[in-house]
Scaffold this motif. Sequence first.
Motif, PDB file in Angstrom:
ATOM      1  N   GLU A  58      11.256  18.779  -4.797  1.00 28.69           N
ATOM      2  CA  GLU A  58      11.643  17.487  -4.255  1.00 28.69           C
ATOM      3  C   GLU A  58      11.557  16.422  -5.342  1.00 28.69           C
ATOM      4  O   GLU A  58      10.628  16.424  -6.148  1.00 28.69           O
ATOM      5  N   THR A  67       4.070  11.577   2.143  1.00 28.19           N
ATOM      6  CA  THR A  67       3.830  10.136   1.976  1.00 28.19           C
ATOM      7  C   THR A  67       3.091   9.587   3.196  1.00 28.19           C
ATOM      8  O   THR A  67       2.949  10.272   4.211  1.00 28.19           O
ATOM      9  N   GLY A  68       2.666   8.340   3.077  1.00 27.78           N
ATOM     10  CA  GLY A  68       2.023   7.670   4.207  1.00 27.78           C
ATOM     11  C   GLY A  68       0.700   8.308   4.559  1.00 27.78           C
ATOM     12  O   GLY A  68      -0.081   8.672   3.679  1.00 27.78           O
ATOM     13  N   ASP A  69       0.457   8.466   5.856  1.00 27.97           N
ATOM     14  CA  ASP A  69      -0.851   8.977   6.277  1.00 27.97           C
ATOM     15  C   ASP A  69      -0.833  10.473   6.578  1.00 27.97           C
ATOM     16  O   ASP A  69      -1.705  10.974   7.299  1.00 27.97           O
ATOM     17  N   ARG A 116       9.015   6.081   0.931  1.00 28.92           N
ATOM     18  CA  ARG A 116       9.241   5.884   2.358  1.00 28.92           C
ATOM     19  C   ARG A 116       8.321   4.784   2.838  1.00 28.92           C
ATOM     20  O   ARG A 116       7.104   4.872   2.667  1.00 28.92           O
ATOM     21  N   ALA A 132       3.984  -4.798   2.469  1.00 29.11           N
ATOM     22  CA  ALA A 132       4.690  -3.515   2.440  1.00 29.11           C
ATOM     23  C   ALA A 132       3.741  -2.402   2.850  1.00 29.11           C
ATOM     24  O   ALA A 132       2.591  -2.368   2.396  1.00 29.11           O
ATOM     25  N   ASP A 160       3.434   1.993   3.983  1.00 32.38           N
ATOM     26  CA  ASP A 160       4.113   3.285   3.896  1.00 32.38           C
ATOM     27  C   ASP A 160       3.931   4.133   5.156  1.00 32.38           C
ATOM     28  O   ASP A 160       4.181   5.326   5.145  1.00 32.38           O
ATOM     29  N   VAL A 161       3.484   3.495   6.206  1.00 32.39           N
ATOM     30  CA  VAL A 161       3.344   4.196   7.489  1.00 32.39           C
ATOM     31  C   VAL A 161       4.324   3.517   8.454  1.00 32.39           C
ATOM     32  O   VAL A 161       4.258   2.299   8.662  1.00 32.39           O
ATOM     33  N   ARG A 169       0.865  -1.181   0.000  1.00 36.26           N
ATOM     34  CA  ARG A 169       0.000   0.000   0.000  1.00 36.26           C
ATOM     35  C   ARG A 169       0.895   1.221   0.000  1.00 36.26           C
ATOM     36  O   ARG A 169       1.868   1.301   0.756  1.00 36.26           O
ATOM     37  N   MET A 170       0.566   2.174  -0.839  1.00 37.51           N
ATOM     38  CA  MET A 170       1.350   3.408  -0.903  1.00 37.51           C
ATOM     39  C   MET A 170       0.429   4.593  -1.125  1.00 37.51           C
ATOM     40  O   MET A 170      -0.500   4.509  -1.919  1.00 37.51           O
ATOM     41  N   ARG A 171       0.728   5.663  -0.445  1.00 37.04           N
ATOM     42  CA  ARG A 171      -0.010   6.912  -0.672  1.00 37.04           C
ATOM     43  C   ARG A 171       1.003   8.038  -0.828  1.00 37.04           C
ATOM     44  O   ARG A 171       1.952   8.134  -0.037  1.00 37.04           O
ATOM     45  N   THR A 199       6.239  16.727  -1.573  1.00 37.42           N
ATOM     46  CA  THR A 199       5.537  15.440  -1.632  1.00 37.42           C
ATOM     47  C   THR A 199       5.438  14.844  -0.238  1.00 37.42           C
ATOM     48  O   THR A 199       6.455  14.688   0.443  1.00 37.42           O
ATOM     49  N   PRO A 231       9.614  11.165  -3.249  1.00 36.60           N
ATOM     50  CA  PRO A 231      10.163  10.353  -2.158  1.00 36.60           C
ATOM     51  C   PRO A 231       9.550   8.958  -2.130  1.00 36.60           C
ATOM     52  O   PRO A 231       8.496   8.718  -2.708  1.00 36.60           O
TER      53      PRO A 231
END
Lengths: 432, 468
Positions: free
Chosen positions: B53, A73-75, B58, B74, B76-77, A45-47, A71, B56
């Motif tokens: 930027e 990322t995450g939550d 992460r 996987a 992203d948090v 999952r990617m945001r 940019t 990214p």
Amino acid sequence: MSLDAITRALSAAPGVAAWHVCERVLTSHQHYRVFKAVEAERSARMRTVQITLHTAGTRDGQPVIGEATITLTGDATEIPAQRLREAVAQATLVANPAYTLPGRAAVPDMALADPDIVTDPWAVIADLTAQMDAGAGATPICASELFADVQTLTVVTSGGFSGRYTGTELFAEFVLLAEDGKNSVECHGMRRARRPAELELAPALARHAGWTADRLRATLPATATLPVVFGEEALDSLFDTFVAHAGGRARFEGWSRLAEGKPLIADLAGEALSIAVDATLPWRLSSRPFDMEGQVNHRVDIVQDGRFERRVASKRYADYLGIAATGSGGSVVVATGATPMAELLAGGPVLHALRFSTFHPNPVTGAFSGELRTAYLVGADGRATPVCGGSVSGNVWEAFRNARLSRERTVRPGYDGPAGVRLHGVTVAGGA
Amino acid sequence: MIHTETHDIATLAPFLKDLVRHMERRVPYAAVLVTDEAGERVRTATTEEQVGEAPPSRGAVVTVHTGRATVEAAVDVLTEEALAEAAEQAMARAAQAGLLDGGVAPDPGPVMDHDFATPEETPYAAVPLADKVARARALRDQAHAADGRVVNAFGMISHTRSRELFVNRNKRLFQDLRRTQAVVGVTVSVDGAAAALMDGRGRRGGWEAAALPDGLVPRLVADCARIAGAPRLKAGYYDCIFSPEFSGIFAHEAFGHGTEADMFVKKRSKGEEYLGKPVAAPQVTLFDDPDLPDAAASYFFDHEGQLASRTQIIEKGVLVRPITDMHTAHALGLPRTANGRRESFARKAYTRMSNTFFGPGHHDFGDMLADIEYGFYLERPSNGMEDPKSWGIQLEGHMASEIMNGKLTGRIFSPVIVTGYVPELLTSITMVGREVEITGLGMCGKGYKEWVKVTDGGPCLRLKARLA
């Protein structure tokens, strides 16, 4: 996740003249096999939230904009205040011609998401695995990968645009093997589509199995200048140079050789082309209702009956050139011709090129080269002999002077047009 | 400004050690990789300028190896809750897919606890952004000043910082990687015929790596003007000299991909049959080295926790060793090399190249030219593709300079494609230059995707090849 705090902060930030925010949320389910054994299963999952802000200024008396990106990322649901201040300072370091971001617009409803993939991607993958095996039949699949992705994209702009869509994508990569005791060969293929119906995995694998077997007896073609009929994967990028020159960016950067109302190809002796770029076709992988800046996409007929008509332009380049914005991307749609495929392949020797190792005509010069992976030399008697290795090279601006297009149509992830395109005077480099 | 996550990913290590222990109560092997990649990019073109930027990446990937298969989740948090949930998700999927029982788990390797960091002579972050914009503009302006026929040019300065933490039962490894790139591109229009070229350098390190060699920009512009409207050469089989860049793409495509050991597992590589056998002329050596000083694709450990070291792939013309990842070394009983790499935390690890290059020889460029009656010097490669099963190869380039009677005539042909059978090309090498050059701008895909940073290079090579 709400973008409200982000857009509020941008609207209130000193020095920010305009902004657009693009949020992507991707979930991916991935299945890998080595022969019939599961090698790996993965979920991801990617945001990301990409924020572009503009500052306003003048240079030499002309309005200019500064631009910078952040940019998240995450939550993340907020822009850290320090990063926003830094981005405003960064933006003032560059100066670009001013343009306005797209404003309020109705977002067309478009069929892009398959509900089965959204609700149970593993079940879809299991079904596709079975289809793959059925299609390959007795030909071993030594490696395969299946991805089922769901992506939701949201764009909000300071001009008032707000839109969201969800799209699904299936990706299948597979390698088939064949051997005859002396030689062993592989055939590496890939399919992409928004849903299983367009992926057509079983027939695709069956075709690849046939090509794999043919490759065992394929020989190096002889060096010659021949008519070449492009088909299958070889069509995917064949028209890319024309589309690049038809873009607003090419005109703005000074390298487009096309002028509105003028012939696409000088001294045309073959069939005239009609080419469109269309991001509005349902279920197509390259379809989307709007671009990253919030410009609603439209079909653009760039070439009609051999004449260049209209440019594809994002809002930026449309403003720079003083033309209407059309959006960005889409399928390349080419009008079919008058000639049956069988006739295109007649009058041999003709090379029927289906797959190259890699094939990307140069967007600026139009020069192309590709090593033949799957091709057939069709003799005067109509007999097709598999050939492999060696290369095909030419230049689209010259090769399309005498092109003939098939009556039959094919639909591929980014291409919708004649199933065969016959070009004359193409160099085939192979053996003596 | 380069913004990495506000909290330091290295602080997650104790929690991840516990998480691995917890997972290994139910599976024989578990590991976690956390990555935090961020960067900055300045691009100033004739028509537009951009600063901001670099996208990214992460997140973390939790790996469970059941002995039969790998299952990964996987996210992203990077909170403990999210990581624990990912671990549960991977375990649940392994059970649901019936993959939990059987097989032998991979070796977690020796006990290690290390922190590594790329040295920077001049920290990139300490240089004001305005200076970076000025340098990019200077590259662009230098291109325009070199030739009035330049219709568009750009200068680009970019920097990537990648912090990675790997934890398994025995290892805690952390690396802080930095690489910097300077690139210039030009579009030239000559009598209505346009052509575009770009060149630059990428190296490990900080601001000091953002410099380009003197003369690179004027030479780029001159070459671009020469290829605009240049004819194609007559297809045939010729004596050739590959420039160091062209040798590099040859190294990468010819034997890099063919010796990625996951190709062996899938029975996709002809190289497997040739281990210990001659595949090239005796003066040919080939290496993959993620530990190469300054090279842009270097790292301290791979994405599966293997410390970086050099692999000699070809020694005196003999194929001696493939590159491996954890899974393939385990499956094939081969020595493990540090080539288990991912595009990002969201993608699977495969056997991947790093810095791949031909070793040096003993010949000068003049020696190579001297007895060529008619042939070509190939420069400025654009792309390549391999077929590891059949050893077919395709290399494309922008520029072939004609050689006649031992001299460069000044006639240019463009573009040029090299095709052939890899062992035939490698055994046709008769001379190997002294100076190895690695330029560092490359990226490499696996199949149709999975892009990772690589470099390639070598010395000039003299060989015979089919050109068109």
